[in-house]
Scaffold this motif. Sequence first.
Motif, PDB file in Angstrom:
ATOM      1  N   CYS A 178      -0.945   6.176   0.003  1.00  0.00           N
ATOM      2  CA  CYS A 178      -2.361   5.786  -0.203  1.00  0.00           C
ATOM      3  C   CYS A 178      -2.971   6.625   0.427  1.00  0.00           C
ATOM      4  CB  CYS A 178      -3.023   4.561  -0.579  1.00  0.00           C
ATOM      5  SG  CYS A 178      -2.460   3.681  -1.686  1.00  0.00           S
ATOM      6  N   ASP A 179      -2.458   7.631   1.382  1.00  0.00           N
ATOM      7  CA  ASP A 179      -2.493   7.922   2.637  1.00  0.00           C
ATOM      8  C   ASP A 179      -3.416   7.588   3.497  1.00  0.00           C
ATOM      9  OD1 ASP A 179      -2.986  10.859   3.567  1.00  0.00           O
ATOM     10  OD2 ASP A 179      -4.352  11.187   3.359  1.00  0.00           O
ATOM     11  N   LEU A 180      -2.681   6.417   3.999  1.00  0.00           N
ATOM     12  CA  LEU A 180      -2.890   5.524   4.846  1.00  0.00           C
ATOM     13  C   LEU A 180      -2.350   5.909   6.473  1.00  0.00           C
ATOM     14  CD1 LEU A 180      -5.232   2.866   5.555  1.00  0.00           C
ATOM     15  CD2 LEU A 180      -2.571   1.618   5.390  1.00  0.00           C
ATOM     16  N   ASN A 181      -2.268   7.230   6.782  1.00  0.00           N
ATOM     17  CA  ASN A 181      -2.358   8.006   7.920  1.00  0.00           C
ATOM     18  C   ASN A 181      -2.448   7.321   9.283  1.00  0.00           C
ATOM     19  OD1 ASN A 181      -4.478   8.863   7.738  1.00  0.00           O
ATOM     20  ND2 ASN A 181      -3.671  11.290   7.493  1.00  0.00           N
ATOM     21  N   ILE A 223       9.039  -5.986   6.378  1.00  0.00           N
ATOM     22  CA  ILE A 223       7.999  -5.186   6.651  1.00  0.00           C
ATOM     23  C   ILE A 223       8.798  -3.759   5.982  1.00  0.00           C
ATOM     24  CG2 ILE A 223       6.925  -3.160   8.446  1.00  0.00           C
ATOM     25  CD1 ILE A 223       5.901  -5.550  10.075  1.00  0.00           C
ATOM     26  N   SER A 224       8.002  -3.007   5.106  1.00  0.00           N
ATOM     27  CA  SER A 224       8.284  -1.673   5.502  1.00  0.00           C
ATOM     28  C   SER A 224       7.753  -0.126   5.733  1.00  0.00           C
ATOM     29  CB  SER A 224       8.681  -1.260   3.333  1.00  0.00           C
ATOM     30  OG  SER A 224       9.512  -0.133   2.968  1.00  0.00           O
ATOM     31  N   LEU A 253       4.535  -0.408   3.417  1.00  0.00           N
ATOM     32  CA  LEU A 253       3.527   0.979   3.967  1.00  0.00           C
ATOM     33  C   LEU A 253       4.203   1.979   3.743  1.00  0.00           C
ATOM     34  CD1 LEU A 253       1.770  -0.796   6.858  1.00  0.00           C
ATOM     35  CD2 LEU A 253       1.200  -0.436   4.849  1.00  0.00           C
ATOM     36  N   GLU A 254       4.667   1.819   2.634  1.00  0.00           N
ATOM     37  CA  GLU A 254       6.004   3.131   2.337  1.00  0.00           C
ATOM     38  C   GLU A 254       5.179   4.928   1.860  1.00  0.00           C
ATOM     39  OE1 GLU A 254       8.937   2.322  -0.455  1.00  0.00           O
ATOM     40  OE2 GLU A 254       9.480   0.546   0.635  1.00  0.00           O
ATOM     41  N   ILE A 288       1.129  -1.287  -0.413  1.00  0.00           N
ATOM     42  CA  ILE A 288       0.547  -0.323   0.019  1.00  0.00           C
ATOM     43  C   ILE A 288       0.927   1.348  -0.329  1.00  0.00           C
ATOM     44  CG2 ILE A 288      -1.986   1.193   1.422  1.00  0.00           C
ATOM     45  CD1 ILE A 288      -2.785  -1.273   2.241  1.00  0.00           C
ATOM     46  N   HIS A 289       1.174   2.107  -1.031  1.00  0.00           N
ATOM     47  CA  HIS A 289       2.010   2.757  -1.559  1.00  0.00           C
ATOM     48  C   HIS A 289       0.974   4.556  -1.660  1.00  0.00           C
ATOM     49  CE1 HIS A 289       5.499   0.587  -1.765  1.00  0.00           C
ATOM     50  NE2 HIS A 289       5.314  -0.142  -0.508  1.00  0.00           N
TER      51      HIS A 289
END
Length: 644
Positions: free
Chosen positions: A235-238, A278-279, A256-257, A232-233
Amino acid sequence: MKSFIMILLTFSIDGSVGLKPLLIEPKAKVEQDVFSCPKSCVCQYAAFEKLPIVRWVKHYKAIGGNKDDYSKLTKLATCLLQPNGETQKLLDSLPSDLQALILLYTGGNQENKLSVNASDFGRLQQLTSLEFRGPGATMVIDEPMDFLQHANFEQIQLHASDTLQRPKFAKFPSEDYDYKPPSELLSYNNKYPLQFINSSAEIITYEQHIQRLKRTRMPCFYGWSRLEVLRIHNCDLNELHWQMFDGLTHLRHLSLEGNNIREIPPFAFSGAFQLKSISLAHNSLERLHYFGLAGLLQLETLNLSDNQLDQLSELSFPPLPKLLMADLQGNPLKHILPATFWVMNATRELYIGSDKEALNLRTWNFYGQFDSLHKLRTLKLGNVTTEALEHGVFMGLHNLECLTLRGTIKSLQFDVFTGLNMLRELDLSHCMIRELSMDALVGVKQLQLLNLSYNNLTNVPPGLLDDQLELKEVQLQGNQLTFLPLQFFNLPRVRVVRLDQNPWQCTCQMSSWVAHLTNVMRGSMKEICVKGNDNTLSCRNVTTYKIDKTLAPRCANYNGRSVYYVLRRQINCGAIKIIQPSYQSPGLPHWRKVQLQGINLRPMNRNQQNISHKKQANSLLFVTGQDKVLSKSQPSSLNIFNNI
């Protein structure tokens, strides 16, 4: 199937010609599986290894997966989504046995929004890989996609539907987690209360209502039971929540970069306890607490580069017994406190440093900053700033093979690398080093590459490389060197000595310099195979070297001409007489050097001086015509050699 008749010409013994029919059956036509494809899609059979997602699949497949899966043909469709197109109709027109799907959306503005539901893919039950990219698109997770193995989402919005069934758990993961570091940060529990809101209560506060609403809108991947790779890059998953990845027992790689994540909540990934990598690179993490990565006992790769972490301590990491690589580059780290890495005993590679802030290397009450990393092989530290790199900083790194430092290090103290018995490559280039202790490399006997290029060195102390009998490459280019010790080239295995970009003051003392060492550079690896007596091939990779005359060191006092041209054409040094010493020393330990220095400080009587001069004439390597100059300018070094 039709048959074809060919006429065969036959020639008899008497010369007559005859005609003979020959019946030939044609080869069977190869049947090709051509599947229907919508107009806005490109459909094809492609090897799985050609899919973009494989770049991340290989990350964990290489560790123990089946590499034969890469060559299998996959039924692939790449579709371009239109802002006003009928997405549902397009997905319905795809073959039901599709295995890989790439969706590209190029709407990209506020007026053209595209929304796709997870339930829209329900008929594609054989789909294993899904990629969805494009700003302005939204994927609404209204039901789990339990058939997917690989998912890649880039620049889209991920939301959960209000109708999504979420799991109801009775207890928080902390109830089964009993690890505590030597010291606890008491204020942490106030910031992260380790309890659940009582959902059965009829009256809740406004803050509780907001938190519940946020969790409702967060994407939840519970039920994606076959998922192995999830990216998930951007994608504003803050914001993360511990239920987001719960139940993903087959997940191996999570990236999750670029999502502007500021904090990792407690037990955020504990539900995916089989994760190997994990990244969280390119986010906004300001602090780490060991609860955030708790439960990841199978983790092998951790990427936290390019965040905002400024300090590491024993409260930063939980036990990570299988962690092989940790990347912390790009974080403004100032301090690494004691016991930070005590829970990472299996780590092989560690990368730390940033241009944003200087990294302070020091010892803490007889503890080194990396003393528990006994299996570490590679250590790279950037922006190290210190007046002197002191002894003890690298304590405990007994298996370290490659060490790279960058920053501002004005001097290297004696025995600074003591204990690094397995060190093969030492890179200290671009560190602004001015001074080297003659004992800086004592004990580093396996060193093969030494890079001191692009510093501010004005001299190389005699005896610096006495212990480095395995040295193959020395890089000293880009310094302020004007001369070298006489015994500098007495390295038995050296292949490359870079001396260019220095203001050399050329004299006959340079007659011992070797052009095929200084005018050469390391090339690529080459495989060489030799056939044995049993006709079996034995192959190995060897390093190649190539001549480059532009690398020749040049004389500052002879208008920048090559050292070898000046020695051959402009300086008359006479014949070079080289006398081998009667005893080839394998390298002096530190205590022996101190002992010899103490002997040389004692006054000598006239008879001892005469004996010393006789030994000098019989054992030293002298260039004819320079012995008087050297005996006056370097009396201590000569006497030390004579007493060996």
